[in-house]
Design a protein around this motif. Structure first.
Motif, short mmCIF file in Angstrom:
data_model
loop_
_atom_site.label_atom_id
_atom_site.label_comp_id
_atom_site.label_asym_id
_atom_site.label_seq_id
_atom_site.Cartn_x
_atom_site.Cartn_y
_atom_site.Cartn_z
N PRO A 148 10.06 128.35 10.08
CA PRO A 148 9.44 128.77 11.34
C PRO A 148 8.49 127.73 11.92
O PRO A 148 7.93 126.90 11.19
CB PRO A 148 8.64 130.03 10.95
CG PRO A 148 9.08 130.40 9.59
CD PRO A 148 9.55 129.14 8.95
N THR A 149 8.33 127.78 13.24
CA THR A 149 7.38 126.90 13.93
C THR A 149 6.52 127.74 14.86
O THR A 149 7.03 128.50 15.68
CB THR A 149 8.13 125.82 14.73
OG1 THR A 149 8.99 125.10 13.85
CG2 THR A 149 7.16 124.85 15.39
N ILE A 150 5.20 127.59 14.72
CA ILE A 150 4.27 128.37 15.52
C ILE A 150 3.44 127.42 16.37
O ILE A 150 2.88 126.44 15.87
CB ILE A 150 3.36 129.22 14.60
CG1 ILE A 150 4.18 130.29 13.87
CG2 ILE A 150 2.23 129.88 15.42
CD1 ILE A 150 3.39 131.13 12.89
N GLY A 151 3.35 127.71 17.66
CA GLY A 151 2.52 126.93 18.56
C GLY A 151 1.10 127.47 18.58
O GLY A 151 0.88 128.67 18.42
N LEU A 152 0.13 126.57 18.75
CA LEU A 152 -1.27 126.98 18.84
C LEU A 152 -1.82 126.53 20.18
O LEU A 152 -1.70 125.36 20.55
CB LEU A 152 -2.09 126.34 17.72
CG LEU A 152 -1.69 126.68 16.28
CD1 LEU A 152 -2.46 125.81 15.31
CD2 LEU A 152 -1.91 128.15 15.99
N MET A 153 -2.40 127.46 20.91
CA MET A 153 -2.96 127.17 22.22
C MET A 153 -4.42 127.60 22.25
O MET A 153 -4.79 128.54 21.55
CB MET A 153 -2.22 127.97 23.29
CG MET A 153 -1.16 127.20 24.01
SD MET A 153 -1.90 125.97 25.07
CE MET A 153 -0.41 125.27 25.74
N GLY A 154 -5.19 126.98 23.08
CA GLY A 154 -6.60 127.37 23.22
C GLY A 154 -7.47 126.14 23.23
O GLY A 154 -7.09 125.09 22.71
N LYS A 155 -8.66 126.30 23.81
CA LYS A 155 -9.57 125.17 23.92
C LYS A 155 -9.91 124.59 22.56
O LYS A 155 -9.90 125.31 21.56
CB LYS A 155 -10.88 125.63 24.57
CG LYS A 155 -10.76 125.92 26.04
CD LYS A 155 -12.11 126.43 26.56
CE LYS A 155 -11.92 127.05 27.94
NZ LYS A 155 -12.80 128.19 28.18
N THR A 156 -10.25 123.32 22.55
CA THR A 156 -10.80 122.71 21.35
C THR A 156 -12.06 123.47 20.97
O THR A 156 -12.88 123.78 21.84
CB THR A 156 -11.16 121.24 21.64
OG1 THR A 156 -9.98 120.59 22.09
CG2 THR A 156 -11.67 120.54 20.40
N GLY A 157 -12.18 123.81 19.70
CA GLY A 157 -13.38 124.52 19.26
C GLY A 157 -13.25 126.03 19.30
O GLY A 157 -14.17 126.74 18.88
N SER A 158 -12.10 126.54 19.76
CA SER A 158 -11.93 128.00 19.77
C SER A 158 -11.69 128.54 18.37
O SER A 158 -11.91 129.73 18.11
CB SER A 158 -10.79 128.40 20.72
OG SER A 158 -9.58 127.77 20.33
N GLY A 159 -11.26 127.67 17.47
CA GLY A 159 -11.10 128.08 16.08
C GLY A 159 -9.66 128.18 15.60
O GLY A 159 -9.36 128.89 14.66
N LYS A 160 -8.77 127.40 16.23
CA LYS A 160 -7.36 127.44 15.85
C LYS A 160 -7.17 127.01 14.39
O LYS A 160 -6.55 127.72 13.60
CB LYS A 160 -6.53 126.55 16.78
CG LYS A 160 -6.60 126.97 18.25
CD LYS A 160 -5.84 126.05 19.17
CE LYS A 160 -6.45 124.66 19.32
NZ LYS A 160 -7.77 124.65 19.99
N SER A 161 -7.73 125.85 14.06
CA SER A 161 -7.56 125.35 12.69
C SER A 161 -8.21 126.30 11.69
O SER A 161 -7.64 126.58 10.63
CB SER A 161 -8.19 123.96 12.54
OG SER A 161 -7.67 123.09 13.52
N SER A 162 -9.39 126.80 12.02
CA SER A 162 -10.10 127.72 11.12
C SER A 162 -9.27 128.97 10.84
O SER A 162 -9.19 129.44 9.70
CB SER A 162 -11.43 128.15 11.72
OG SER A 162 -12.20 127.03 12.06
N LEU A 163 -8.63 129.49 11.88
CA LEU A 163 -7.82 130.70 11.70
C LEU A 163 -6.63 130.45 10.79
O LEU A 163 -6.34 131.24 9.90
CB LEU A 163 -7.33 131.19 13.06
CG LEU A 163 -8.26 132.14 13.81
CD1 LEU A 163 -7.73 132.41 15.20
CD2 LEU A 163 -8.41 133.45 13.04
N ILE A 164 -5.95 129.35 11.05
CA ILE A 164 -4.76 129.04 10.25
C ILE A 164 -5.16 128.80 8.79
O ILE A 164 -4.52 129.31 7.86
CB ILE A 164 -4.01 127.81 10.83
CG1 ILE A 164 -3.54 128.10 12.26
CG2 ILE A 164 -2.83 127.41 9.95
CD1 ILE A 164 -2.79 129.40 12.46
#
Ligand code: GDP
Ligand code: MG
Length: 290
Positions: free
Chosen positions: A34-50
């Motif tokens: 699977p491949t999941i895209g991540l969207m959202g401003k820098t600093g919104s916490g994308k990496s932290s969530l993953i």
């Protein structure tokens, strides 16, 4: 193939050509990456969530280039199974007349199973997110069911001093404000799936997020994502939902083979009658595969 033996009693009456094609496609399904895209401003916490949701750390892969417009690719691997994330640019950029963005997304979107869109709960405005969302849905034709909206950093909602650090929960007043923010996301984006309010830092409602993520993913991708979840978030509901998706995919495989293999009508109808048993065996083996 190790799974052959489990299916033996169910499949042995069926023609060899069916068995071969079936195991071929089953293997494909089990190894779907699977491949999941991540969207959202820098600093919104994308990496932290993953990082909070999944077992292994993200490692950077090569960049996907659309000349100056780049998406960063990350993946994680467990037992030779890979899950890929693509950190997508676009929020805060002027997309309208940008041909390179068109090109980048034309290349990227077809390979994404889902886009997780991370918004910050204490952000005052999401106009650049909205603009980007409209670009993707209206101009690039990406369907709204392919987006899962996450309201992260719930702990920062006003009055942020009231966050209950013992129980990792919002105060009643914060809960009211979070509810209002959720409504604001619904108004702004009209999302297909429920908006998930979470805090990556406080592990708040990440179980709910994991369960919603598995439900939102296309059937062929949910098991491969469930496989990589942190064991805390691999709940009964996650497993049931992924197992059912897997059963649906196996059922579709059998239907496709009935339609496409050059077999006598009588044999095709026999395959039809054992389809449910094949699906049951496959579902009973889900935790072995994933
Ligand atoms: N208080 C709080 N901080 C968070 C939360 N999620 C992420 N952060 C912090 O926000 C900053 C940006 O996070 P990061 O995951 O790098 O965001 P990205 O740029 O979207 O990948 C980091 O300092 C994180 O520790 C959260 O839920 N609550
Ligand atoms: Mg990041």
């Amino acid at each position: 193939m190790p799974q052959d033996s489990h299916f033996k009693s169910t499949l042995s009456v069926l023609p060899h050509s069916f068995q071969t094609s079936f195991f071929n496609r089953l293997n494909h399904l089990i190894n779907y990456s699977p491949t999941i895209g991540l969207m959202g401003k820098t600093g919104s916490g994308k990496s932290s969530l993953i990082n909070a949701l999944f077992q292994s750390a993200l490692s950077p892969v090569s960049n996907v280039s659309g000349c100056t417009r780049q998406a960063q690719r990350f993946n994680m691997t467990i037992n030779n199974h890979t899950l890929t994330f693509v950190d997508l640019p676009g929020v805060g950029e002027s997309l309208e007349r940008d041909r390179e963005y068109h090109q980048l997304y034309r290349n990227l979107l077809p390979e994404l199973d889902l886009i997780i869109w991370v918004l910050k709960a204490d952000d005052r405005a999401w106009s650049s997110d909205e603009q980007c969302y409209r670009f993707l849905t209206e101009q690039c034709g990406y369907q709204s069911k392919r987006f899962l909206f996450v309201l992260n950093q719930a702990d920062k909602i006003e009055p942020c001093r009231q966050w209950d650090e013992q129980c990792h929960q919002p105060s009643p007043e914060q809960a009211v404000n979070l509810e209002l923010k959720e409504q604001a996301v619904i108004t702004a984006f009209k999302p297909h799936h429920p908006v998930m309010t979470v805090s990556a830092a406080e592990s708040f409602q990440l179980t709910e997020l994991a369960e919603q993520l598995i439900q939102a993913l296309p059937a062929q991708a949910s098991s491969g994502v469930a496989r990589q979840l942190n064991s805390t978030y691999r709940t009964q509901s996650v497993e049931n939902s992924a197992r059912n998706d897997f059963g649906q995919c196996v059922s579709d495989i059998v239907d496709t083979l009935i339609d496409t293999l050059p077999l006598p009508v009588l044999i095709k109808s026999t395959i039809g009658t054992v389809k449910n048993s094949i699906v049951s065996v496959a579902k009973s083996l889900w935790s072995l595969f994933f």
